[in-house]
Design a protein around this motif. Structure first.
Motif, short mmCIF file in Angstrom:
data_model
loop_
_atom_site.label_atom_id
_atom_site.label_comp_id
_atom_site.label_asym_id
_atom_site.label_seq_id
_atom_site.Cartn_x
_atom_site.Cartn_y
_atom_site.Cartn_z
N PHE A 95 0.82 -1.21 0.00
CA PHE A 95 0.00 0.00 0.00
C PHE A 95 0.86 1.27 0.00
CE2 PHE A 95 -3.05 -3.07 1.86
CZ PHE A 95 -4.03 -2.98 0.88
N CYS A 96 2.08 1.16 0.53
CA CYS A 96 2.99 2.30 0.51
C CYS A 96 3.51 2.56 -0.90
CB CYS A 96 4.17 2.07 1.45
SG CYS A 96 5.13 0.59 1.08
N CYS A 97 3.29 1.62 -1.84
CA CYS A 97 3.76 1.78 -3.21
C CYS A 97 2.70 2.36 -4.13
CB CYS A 97 4.23 0.43 -3.76
SG CYS A 97 5.57 -0.30 -2.80
N ILE A 98 1.59 2.79 -3.57
CA ILE A 98 0.58 3.53 -4.33
C ILE A 98 1.00 4.99 -4.30
CG2 ILE A 98 -1.83 4.24 -4.40
CD1 ILE A 98 -2.52 1.47 -3.26
N LEU A 99 1.04 5.64 -5.47
CA LEU A 99 1.60 6.97 -5.62
C LEU A 99 0.53 7.97 -6.04
CD1 LEU A 99 4.79 5.87 -7.58
CD2 LEU A 99 4.66 6.44 -5.14
N PRO A 100 -0.29 8.43 -5.11
CA PRO A 100 -1.30 9.43 -5.47
C PRO A 100 -0.65 10.79 -5.69
CG PRO A 100 -1.33 9.06 -3.10
CD PRO A 100 -0.33 8.09 -3.68
N GLY A 101 -1.39 11.69 -6.29
CA GLY A 101 -0.86 13.05 -6.49
C GLY A 101 -0.19 13.22 -7.83
N ASP A 102 -0.01 14.48 -8.20
CA ASP A 102 0.53 14.80 -9.53
C ASP A 102 2.03 14.57 -9.64
OD1 ASP A 102 -1.98 15.54 -10.39
OD2 ASP A 102 -1.71 17.65 -9.85
N ASP A 103 2.77 14.68 -8.52
CA ASP A 103 4.23 14.60 -8.64
C ASP A 103 4.71 13.18 -8.84
OD1 ASP A 103 4.06 13.49 -6.11
OD2 ASP A 103 5.57 14.80 -5.22
N GLN A 134 -2.93 3.39 -9.40
CA GLN A 134 -1.92 4.37 -9.02
C GLN A 134 -0.67 3.73 -8.39
OE1 GLN A 134 -4.58 7.04 -6.66
NE2 GLN A 134 -3.86 8.63 -8.06
N ALA A 135 -0.56 2.43 -8.53
CA ALA A 135 0.60 1.75 -7.96
C ALA A 135 1.86 2.07 -8.75
CB ALA A 135 0.37 0.24 -7.94
N CYS A 136 2.99 1.98 -8.07
CA CYS A 136 4.27 2.16 -8.74
C CYS A 136 4.44 1.07 -9.80
CB CYS A 136 5.41 2.09 -7.73
SG CYS A 136 7.05 2.25 -8.49
N PRO A 137 4.80 1.43 -11.02
CA PRO A 137 4.99 0.42 -12.06
C PRO A 137 6.08 -0.60 -11.73
CG PRO A 137 4.79 2.60 -13.02
CD PRO A 137 4.92 2.80 -11.54
N ALA A 138 6.99 -0.28 -10.80
CA ALA A 138 8.05 -1.22 -10.45
C ALA A 138 7.52 -2.46 -9.73
CB ALA A 138 9.10 -0.53 -9.59
N GLU A 172 -5.97 5.18 -0.34
CA GLU A 172 -7.28 5.46 -0.94
C GLU A 172 -7.74 6.88 -0.69
OE1 GLU A 172 -8.57 3.43 -3.02
OE2 GLU A 172 -7.00 1.96 -2.64
N GLY A 173 -6.84 7.73 -0.14
CA GLY A 173 -7.15 9.15 0.01
C GLY A 173 -7.78 9.55 1.32
N HIS A 174 -7.69 8.68 2.33
CA HIS A 174 -8.29 8.98 3.64
C HIS A 174 -7.19 9.10 4.69
CE1 HIS A 174 -12.02 7.96 1.65
NE2 HIS A 174 -11.57 6.74 1.40
N ALA A 175 -7.16 10.22 5.39
CA ALA A 175 -6.13 10.45 6.40
C ALA A 175 -6.34 9.52 7.60
CB ALA A 175 -6.16 11.90 6.86
N LYS A 176 -5.25 8.91 8.06
CA LYS A 176 -5.29 8.07 9.25
C LYS A 176 -3.89 8.01 9.84
CE LYS A 176 -6.70 3.54 11.00
NZ LYS A 176 -7.28 2.21 10.67
N PRO A 177 -3.74 8.24 11.15
CA PRO A 177 -2.40 8.21 11.75
C PRO A 177 -1.83 6.80 11.77
CG PRO A 177 -4.09 8.43 13.45
CD PRO A 177 -4.80 8.55 12.13
N GLY A 178 -0.51 6.75 11.86
CA GLY A 178 0.15 5.45 11.96
C GLY A 178 1.32 5.28 11.01
N THR A 179 1.48 6.25 10.08
CA THR A 179 2.58 6.15 9.13
C THR A 179 3.48 7.38 9.26
OG1 THR A 179 1.48 7.31 7.31
CG2 THR A 179 1.04 4.95 7.54
N GLY A 180 4.64 7.31 8.66
CA GLY A 180 5.55 8.46 8.67
C GLY A 180 6.78 8.17 7.84
N THR A 181 7.72 9.11 7.83
CA THR A 181 8.98 8.91 7.13
C THR A 181 10.14 9.09 8.11
OG1 THR A 181 8.97 11.25 6.47
CG2 THR A 181 8.11 9.67 4.89
N LEU A 182 11.18 8.33 7.90
CA LEU A 182 12.37 8.46 8.73
C LEU A 182 13.08 9.78 8.41
CD1 LEU A 182 13.70 4.79 8.42
CD2 LEU A 182 12.45 5.81 10.34
N PRO A 183 13.86 10.32 9.36
CA PRO A 183 14.50 11.63 9.15
C PRO A 183 15.38 11.72 7.91
CG PRO A 183 14.67 10.95 11.45
CD PRO A 183 14.11 9.79 10.71
#
Length: 253
Positions: A95-103, A134-138, A172-183
């Motif tokens: 699910f982290c490999c789904i890339l929503p957004g224009d960038d 919207q998944a990453c093609p890789a 799927e476009g719904h905000a929910k806590p529990g994820t983040g990025t390392l520094p």
């Protein structure tokens, strides 16, 4: 006729860097509005440490503009960062490999070229969009495993989750806590932004669309053409830097 204060400031501003000493000065003077000061100064210190006396100006220019410097600094920081406890990340989750957004996921030129080289041998094979649009093609759509795992960019290496249902909801476009990025992710982006600020007037510093690079590679598009078509607008790097800063602020709160 005396100069106006604005004209005096323009006259005093140093020109584009032309050697290692002036490059160090440009990095030291670079400013990044909207970045947390502690992040900017950590990134600046790491970048100045990377720019050691043995590195030639030409090599430094090449690695700064391509993002190789940012990647090397980010990977070194990631190696020193302990894995957070309680992660819910599992092989094949994806699910982290789904890339929503224009960038489509922000990567440097060095990361884009590495990813393209890893995927070009797989041209013509099914890609991740057969699992999710919207998944990453890789991704392999059957196993949901990354087919370019060793070549994955920093944005992929630093995403972590303590709740897989949060990853699915966010995908799927719904905000929910529990994820983040390392520094290491915000430091990598900030280093790249400092490089761009320091090299202004000398050489361009771009970012690229991860999804577009992977798609182009699997279609057999040569790397130069793939990078050209996947290049972000100049504003995208600052937008990503500020987005990560907002996430850092929310996490601190």
């Amino acid at each position: 006729m005396p100069r106006s204060p604005r004209a005096a400031r323009r006259a005093a501003k140093p020109g584009p860097p032309h050697d290692t000493a002036s490059l160090r000065a440009a990095i030291t003077a670079a400013r990044l509005p909207g970045s947390p000061p502690q992040v900017t100064e950590q990134a600046r210190a790491l970048l100045l440490g990377w720019l050691d006396p043995s590195r030639t100006f030409a090599d430094a220019l090449r690695d700064l503009s391509s993002g190789e410097a940012a990647r090397a600094i980010g990977l070194a920081l990631l190696d020193r960062t302990p894995e957070p406890p309680g992660l819910d990340c599992k092989s094949g989750c994806a699910f982290c490999c789904i890339l929503p957004g224009d960038d489509g996921g922000t990567v440097t030129a060095a990361e884009a070229r590495t990813l393209h080289a890893a995927l070009i041998p797989l041209q013509g094979t099914p890609d991740g969009t057969q699992w999710h649009p919207q998944a990453c093609p890789a991704l392999d759509p059957a196993t949901r495993l990354c087919r370019a795992y060793a070549a994955r960019p920093m944005i992929c290496r630093t995403y972590v989750s303590r709740d897989v249902t949060a990853c699915e909801a966010i995908a799927e476009g719904h905000a929910k806590p529990g994820t983040g990025t390392l520094p290491a992710q915000i430091i990598t982006i900030t280093v790249h932004a400092l490089a761009r600020a320091a090299l202004h007037g000398t050489t361009p510093v771009h970012t690229y669309n991860l999804r577009a690079i992977a798609t182009a590679a699997l279609r057999g598009t040569p790397a130069p053409d793939a990078l050209k078509s996947a290049r972000h607008s100049p504003k995208s790097l600052d937008a990503e830097r500020r987005r990560l800063a907002r996430g850092l602020t929310r996490g601190a709160g």
